[in-house]
Design a protein around this motif. Structure first.
Motif, PDB file in Angstrom:
ATOM      1  N   ASN A 171       0.828  -1.201   0.000  1.00 33.58           N
ATOM      2  CA  ASN A 171       0.000   0.000   0.000  1.00 33.58           C
ATOM      3  C   ASN A 171       0.867   1.257   0.000  1.00 33.58           C
ATOM      4  O   ASN A 171       0.641   2.195  -0.781  1.00 33.58           O
ATOM      5  N   LYS A 175       1.534   4.091  -2.981  1.00 38.76           N
ATOM      6  CA  LYS A 175       1.358   5.522  -2.718  1.00 38.76           C
ATOM      7  C   LYS A 175       2.622   6.295  -3.062  1.00 38.76           C
ATOM      8  O   LYS A 175       2.573   7.335  -3.724  1.00 38.76           O
ATOM      9  N   ASN A 178       3.255   6.009  -6.854  1.00 38.12           N
ATOM     10  CA  ASN A 178       2.080   6.317  -7.677  1.00 38.12           C
ATOM     11  C   ASN A 178       1.821   5.215  -8.701  1.00 38.12           C
ATOM     12  O   ASN A 178       1.600   5.484  -9.885  1.00 38.12           O
ATOM     13  N   ASP A 247      -2.805   4.984   4.926  1.00 43.57           N
ATOM     14  CA  ASP A 247      -2.169   5.397   3.672  1.00 43.57           C
ATOM     15  C   ASP A 247      -3.016   5.119   2.434  1.00 43.57           C
ATOM     16  O   ASP A 247      -2.660   5.573   1.345  1.00 43.57           O
ATOM     17  N   PRO A 249      -5.714   5.479  -0.366  1.00 44.29           N
ATOM     18  CA  PRO A 249      -6.484   6.621  -0.889  1.00 44.29           C
ATOM     19  C   PRO A 249      -7.950   6.551  -0.462  1.00 44.29           C
ATOM     20  O   PRO A 249      -8.564   5.478  -0.478  1.00 44.29           O
TER      21      PRO A 249
END
Length: 376
Positions: A171, A175, A178, A247, A249
């Motif tokens: 995860n 992040k 991207n 974390d 989204p």
């Protein structure tokens, strides 16, 4: 007269141990005291390194996740110094079993450093990328379903601890770089573990298939006849869920699943909290143990506090339990900073003692403190 004093002392002690939730909710937390306890734990652990296999194994991974969370809250550079030193000394490597979730847990700390240090050439996430690509996209015996051992090694993450070790790393990597494909792959394998090990009746995870009941004929039972649910195993899951949600989204399509699972497990863990604040190593047979255990309890304290701080769990309902747990955790810390009452490495409920410690127990303690500090 002496007997009367002893009786009064005993009564006072019992009253003190059984503090009502309402009274706990009104307790003022001393943040400077919490921070001091955390720094003492860090200093002692750094001076007494320990690991199961290597400095890059899962025990170190869990410990340095706690160090990262402590820095995230306090910004104290002592934590960051410890994180950078171990990453540099490890040459940013994972451990070497590319199919095993345990061996990438250390990368959570590497990623955290990478997100907080922009010096060219210092951070090296290539070993982490290599691990994750092999772990997710290459074949292995577990993914193929060809391992037929009693643990049920027919999926990638066949034991519940894995849900702490790899998913938060994937995860955070998604992040940081991207690249949402890593998050989608994480969800795929997470669901395999959930479908195999989550007991919807008890709202808890079995450690692995050896502890999954099939009807009423399962031999693995607690002395009271109930199913075996390991505290630290479920602590790995609930703590990992808090890390994931922190974390993940907000708009991620599968986020509602993780939020719901977090709330379902949190409510069950709250129901199972003993009066003294610390969860026993066996969640459904706490009477088999006369003292609570720190690693599982630390992860629960972290997760429940995180839920309160982020508005996912009701403050009035959960904050008293968090405060009670933190007070109990503090009592398990020795004057020199060592955190005791940690069950040793295992896969099922076993005893702990005042003198039993492990680095992942210190990590759980630091994670708990990092969120308790934010309570208002």
């Amino acid at each position: 007269m002496k007997k009367l004093v002893l009786k009064l002392l005993a009564v006072y002690t019992l009253i003190g141990c059984a503090v009502p939730h309402k009274a706990v909710a009104q307790m003022a937390l001393d943040n400077s005291e919490i921070e001091a306890s955390m720094i003492k734990a860090l200093e002692w652990q750094e001076a007494h390194p320990i690991f199961a296999i290597a400095p890059t194994d899962w025990t170190a991974g869990a410990y340095y996740t706690g160090v990262a969370r402590a820095h995230k809250t306090t910004k104290d550079m002592m934590y960051m110094a410890a994180l950078k030193n171990q990453a540099y000394n490890n040459d940013w490597q994972t451990y070497n079993r590319l199919y095993h979730a345990d061996d990438v847990a250390i990368s959570y700390s590497y990623l955290y450093v990478g997100m907080n240090d922009n010096r060219p050439g210092f951070v090296n996430l290539e070993p982490t990328q290599k691990f994750l690509d092999a772990h997710l996209f290459e074949d292995n015996i577990w993914k193929s379903g060809k391992d037929k051992t009693t643990s049920g090694k027919t999926i990638l993450w066949w034991w519940c601890d894995a849900l702490f070790m790899a998913p938060p790393v994937l995860n955070l990597y998604a992040k940081h770089t991207n690249q949402p494909k890593y998050l989608d792959e994480m969800h795929k394998f997470y669901m395999e573990t959930y479908n195999q090990l989550f007991d919807k009746e008890e709202r808890l995870f079995a450690r692995d298939m050896r502890y999954v009941w099939k009807g009423n004929n399962k031999d693995e039972k607690e002395p009271n006849g109930k199913k075996i649910f390991w505290s630290r195993g479920n602590g790995w899951v609930l703590g990992g869920l808090a890390l994931l949600l922190d974390d993940m989204p907000k708009e991620y399509k599968h986020r509602p699943f993780y939020e719901n699972l977090f709330k379902v497990m949190a409510s069950r863990i709250l129901e199972l909290q003993p009066e003294d604040g610390l969860w026993r190593t066996s969640l459904l047979c706490p009477e088999a143990y006369d003292h609570g255990e720190v690693s599982g309890s630390g992860f629960y304290t972290f997760a429940l506090a995180w839920g309160v701080n982020n508005g996912i769990l009701d403050k009035a309902k959960y904050q008293p339990a968090v405060k009670k747990a933190w007070q109990a955790l503090k009592k398990c810390q020795h004057s020199d900073g060592r955190v005791g009452w940690v069950q040793n490495i295992g896969a099922s409920p076993e005893p702990a003692s005042a003198d039993s410690w492990q680095n992942f127990g210190t990590g759980a303690f630091l994670m708990a403190g990092s969120e308790v500090l934010k309570l208002k």
